[in-house]
Design an enzyme around this catalytic site. Structure first.
Site, PDB file in Angstrom:
ATOM      1  N   ASP A 107       0.760  -1.039  -0.022  1.00  0.00           N
ATOM      2  CA  ASP A 107       0.367  -0.078  -0.065  1.00  0.00           C
ATOM      3  C   ASP A 107       1.097   0.846   0.163  1.00  0.00           C
ATOM      4  O   ASP A 107       0.905   2.078   0.941  1.00  0.00           O
ATOM      5  CB  ASP A 107      -0.938   0.142   1.437  1.00  0.00           C
ATOM      6  CG  ASP A 107      -2.114  -1.827   1.137  1.00  0.00           C
ATOM      7  OD1 ASP A 107      -2.758  -1.995   0.541  1.00  0.00           O
ATOM      8  OD2 ASP A 107      -2.271  -2.370   2.247  1.00  0.00           O
TER       9      ASP A 107
ATOM     10  N   GLN B  87       2.527  -6.474  -2.885  1.00  0.00           N
ATOM     11  CA  GLN B  87       2.707  -6.384  -1.500  1.00  0.00           C
ATOM     12  C   GLN B  87       4.251  -5.471  -1.168  1.00  0.00           C
ATOM     13  O   GLN B  87       3.830  -4.663  -1.799  1.00  0.00           O
ATOM     14  CB  GLN B  87       2.890  -7.509  -1.024  1.00  0.00           C
ATOM     15  CG  GLN B  87       1.389  -8.284  -0.651  1.00  0.00           C
ATOM     16  CD  GLN B  87       1.183  -8.650  -2.066  1.00  0.00           C
ATOM     17  OE1 GLN B  87       1.387  -9.677  -2.817  1.00  0.00           O
ATOM     18  NE2 GLN B  87      -0.337  -8.564  -2.332  1.00  0.00           N
TER      19      GLN B  87
ATOM     20  N   GLY C  12      -3.578  -5.543  -4.111  1.00  0.00           N
ATOM     21  CA  GLY C  12      -5.293  -3.764  -4.726  1.00  0.00           C
ATOM     22  C   GLY C  12      -4.104  -2.765  -5.354  1.00  0.00           C
ATOM     23  O   GLY C  12      -3.639  -1.960  -4.625  1.00  0.00           O
ATOM     24  N   HIS C  13      -4.223  -2.589  -6.472  1.00  0.00           N
ATOM     25  CA  HIS C  13      -2.990  -1.281  -6.988  1.00  0.00           C
ATOM     26  C   HIS C  13      -3.926  -0.384  -7.653  1.00  0.00           C
ATOM     27  O   HIS C  13      -4.944  -0.697  -8.739  1.00  0.00           O
ATOM     28  CB  HIS C  13      -2.913  -2.247  -8.258  1.00  0.00           C
ATOM     29  CG  HIS C  13      -1.280  -3.081  -7.425  1.00  0.00           C
ATOM     30  ND1 HIS C  13      -0.065  -3.315  -7.626  1.00  0.00           N
ATOM     31  CD2 HIS C  13      -0.836  -3.437  -6.415  1.00  0.00           C
ATOM     32  CE1 HIS C  13       0.353  -4.371  -7.287  1.00  0.00           C
ATOM     33  NE2 HIS C  13       0.341  -4.333  -5.732  1.00  0.00           N
TER      34      HIS C  13
ATOM     35  N   LYS D 253       2.477   2.091  -5.136  1.00  0.00           N
ATOM     36  CA  LYS D 253       3.218   1.626  -6.124  1.00  0.00           C
ATOM     37  C   LYS D 253       2.562   1.315  -7.450  1.00  0.00           C
ATOM     38  O   LYS D 253       2.738   2.081  -8.874  1.00  0.00           O
ATOM     39  CB  LYS D 253       3.061   0.006  -5.860  1.00  0.00           C
ATOM     40  CG  LYS D 253       4.525  -0.772  -5.017  1.00  0.00           C
ATOM     41  CD  LYS D 253       5.253  -1.795  -4.928  1.00  0.00           C
ATOM     42  CE  LYS D 253       3.433  -3.093  -3.650  1.00  0.00           C
ATOM     43  NZ  LYS D 253       3.184  -2.219  -2.958  1.00  0.00           N
TER      44      LYS D 253
HETATM   45  P1  IMP Z   1      -2.348 -12.865   2.891  1.00  0.00           P
HETATM   46  O1  IMP Z   1      -1.343 -12.445   1.499  1.00  0.00           O
HETATM   47  O2  IMP Z   1      -3.654 -12.430   2.334  1.00  0.00           O
HETATM   48  O3  IMP Z   1      -1.961 -14.463   3.088  1.00  0.00           O
HETATM   49  O4  IMP Z   1      -2.505 -11.935   3.805  1.00  0.00           O
HETATM   50  C1  IMP Z   1      -1.243 -11.819   5.042  1.00  0.00           C
HETATM   51  C2  IMP Z   1      -0.928 -10.708   5.481  1.00  0.00           C
HETATM   52  O5  IMP Z   1      -0.667  -9.836   4.122  1.00  0.00           O
HETATM   53  C3  IMP Z   1      -2.037  -9.792   6.014  1.00  0.00           C
HETATM   54  O6  IMP Z   1      -1.619  -9.283   7.425  1.00  0.00           O
HETATM   55  C4  IMP Z   1      -2.413  -8.451   4.798  1.00  0.00           C
HETATM   56  O7  IMP Z   1      -2.957  -7.967   5.458  1.00  0.00           O
HETATM   57  C5  IMP Z   1      -1.041  -8.801   4.389  1.00  0.00           C
HETATM   58  N1  IMP Z   1      -0.959  -7.583   3.003  1.00  0.00           N
HETATM   59  C6  IMP Z   1      -1.534  -9.064   1.917  1.00  0.00           C
HETATM   60  N2  IMP Z   1      -1.230  -8.209   1.080  1.00  0.00           N
HETATM   61  C7  IMP Z   1      -1.404  -6.573   0.969  1.00  0.00           C
HETATM   62  C8  IMP Z   1      -1.072  -6.040   0.050  1.00  0.00           C
HETATM   63  O8  IMP Z   1      -1.023  -5.676  -1.213  1.00  0.00           O
HETATM   64  N3  IMP Z   1      -0.916  -4.593   0.909  1.00  0.00           N
HETATM   65  C9  IMP Z   1      -1.483  -4.803   2.046  1.00  0.00           C
HETATM   66  N4  IMP Z   1      -1.124  -5.756   2.707  1.00  0.00           N
HETATM   67  C10 IMP Z   1      -1.560  -7.012   2.235  1.00  0.00           C
END
Ligand code: IMP
Length: 465
Positions: A13, A223, A40-41, A16
């Protein structure tokens, strides 16, 4: 010609999508190489807003080929939803390729995501529940179903027959009751395959050919470095590698394919999910940061983001593990209106000063940030920030310039972009407007010595959730 990677330096977040959107204008290819529909871009074009989860952020530029690499776990239903959504908005989406080697998110992955989180207690990461972790577990455990497999009815059926009974036993053992009907999944995924077939390609070959032919390739990280499964806040991060090196593995090209690594650093820190967060704020200060700049809410889950001051201890690690060459600082406008802006340059751990980000999450939870207070700048309306962006870096309030230059110097990467708003026009491109001398890193990560310090500002202790 080697490509460029755009990488998040914090917890995701960082903005990017916006930097990728700007760079896509000068690229031939945009390649997603990690993560999945947990991303979520956001791309803002005029009053139009796009929030991509799986589609690369260059997709709305018809002349740019957009590639979903083998390193991404693809939820076919989600991908088709995004494609249909764009088509409804008048985009042809002919400029998409999906790797035949990418793994597919199956219905049991989503069920297991929730069940696994439920039994982990204090070790749960508060995932996005998109099935990302279980899909990567299956990939590494060799239980995975790939895009190429769903295109072949014989392979798909054979895999479902082999894997589904074991998945049911695991679901039951974790307290779940869900049962999946093989025939229903088979038909659903065959339907997905029929619709996705036109996009499927040997993506590694596509990217390789583009590089070999001198095309400009942009690798779009999802991420952030501190969610990386190796270098992040394990086990509170995500299940894929988010660092620059993953761009090669996740798209099927060699390490020489990347010549430039742009690290995206948000001017403060935010986080959705659990885990220690030393510079985290609460109360009024947190609200101030969360509610400004369009609001700090998860793009995928809409969860309110935890927010805090910029943490250079964590970002320094990102500069190192990614080999940053360039830097993009985003959301500088959000910090406007503060008298001073604290930045953590070290941690205090029982009176020992730590400059290196600890691997041990208990240690991290016990760290208090040691802040340097930088002079703040005025709060300006969006149109004023836009005017400033049009006039270049020198038009920024002097204090804001000093803030960004300080970060640049700390990280030893060259400032390339500063973002002061949501739109494309709110971006200052320093590659064109000013000549910046290449900075040298001032601080090392090791337990280094005293430099002049401003008074310590001790924060409350933070603990892992
Ligand atoms: P997962 O990737 O859904 O397994 O989540 C693992 C951790 O990464 C959690 O704390 C999510 O909130 C965080 N997370 C996963 N993808 C994103 C992203 O694109 N932005 C921010 N946090 C993320």
């Amino acid at each position: 010609m080697p490509g460029t990677a755009v990488i998040g330096c914090q917890f995701g977040d960082e903005g990017k999508g916006k930097i990728v959107d700007v760079l896509a204008a000068e690229s031939d290819l945009v390649v997603r190489f990690n993560g999945g529909a947990n991303a979520g871009h956001t791309v803002q074009v005029g009053s139009d807003s796009f929030a991509f989860r799986l589609l690369p952020s260059g997709i709305i530029r018809p002349n740019v080929l957009n590639v979903i690499g083998n390193g991404v776990v693809v939820d076919p239903g989600q991908l088709l939803e995004e494609i249909d959504g764009l088509r409804q908005r008048g985009y042809a989406v002919e400029n998409l390729r999906v790797s035949d080697r990418a793994h597919v998110v199956m219905p049991w992955h989503k069920a297991l995501d929730t069940l696994e989180e439920g039994v982990k207690g204090g070790m749960a990461a508060e995932t996005t529940k998109r099935g990302i972790g279980p899909a990567f577990e299956d990939k590494v455990g060799r239980w995975g179903i790939r895009v190429t497999d769903i295109l072949d009815p014989i392979v798909l059926r054979k895999k479902l027959e082999s894997y589904l009974p074991a998945k049911h036993r695991i679901i039951l053992a974790l307290g779940g009751t869900e049962s999946f009907v093989l025939e229903r999944i088979f038909n659903q995924y065959r339907e997905f395959a029929t619709r996705l077939q036109e996009f499927v390609a040997d993506a590694g070959f596509v990217v390789h050919e583009a590089l070999a032919n001198g095309k400009s390739v942009l690798f779009e990280g999802a991420q952030g470095t501190h969610l990386d499964v190796d270098h992040g806040i394990y086990p509170y991060g995500t299940s894929s590698n988010c660092v620059a090196a993953a761009a090669c593995v996740g798209s099927g090209v060699g390490p020489a394919a990347i010549g430039r690594v742009i690290g995206v650093v948000k001017a403060f820190t935010s986080r959705v999910g659990a885990g220690p967060f030393p510079t985290e704020l609460d109360g009024k200060e947190a609200e101030y940061l969360r509610e400004r700049g369009g609001g700090e809410y998860g793009t995928v889950t809409r969860r309110p983001r935890r927010v805090g001051w910029l943490d250079l201890v964590m970002v320094r690690l990102s500069a190192r593990v990614n080999g940053l060459t360039d830097l993009a600082v985003t959301k500088l406008d959000v910090l406007g209106g503060l008298e001073t802006v604290p930045v953590a340059f070290a941690y205090d751990h029982y009176d020992e000063e730590l400059r290196a980000f600890p691997a041990n999450m208990h240690v991290l939870a016990e760290c208090n940030p040691v802040y340097e207070e930088l002079t703040g700048w005025e709060d300006l309306p969006p149109e004023e920030w836009r005017r400033i962006a049009a006039n270049g870096f020198g038009a920024l309030p002097k204090e804001a310039q000093a803030y960004v230059r300080w970060i640049e110097k700390e990280l030893g990467a060259k400032l390339a972009f500063v973002s002061v708003g949501r739109g494309r026009e709110d971006t200052i491109d320093l590659r064109r407007t000013t000549v910046t001398p290449r900075p040298t890193a001032r601080l090392t990560e090791g337990p280094t010595p005293a430099a002049p310090r401003s008074p310590r500002r001790s924060a409350k202790s933070h603990r892992a959730k």
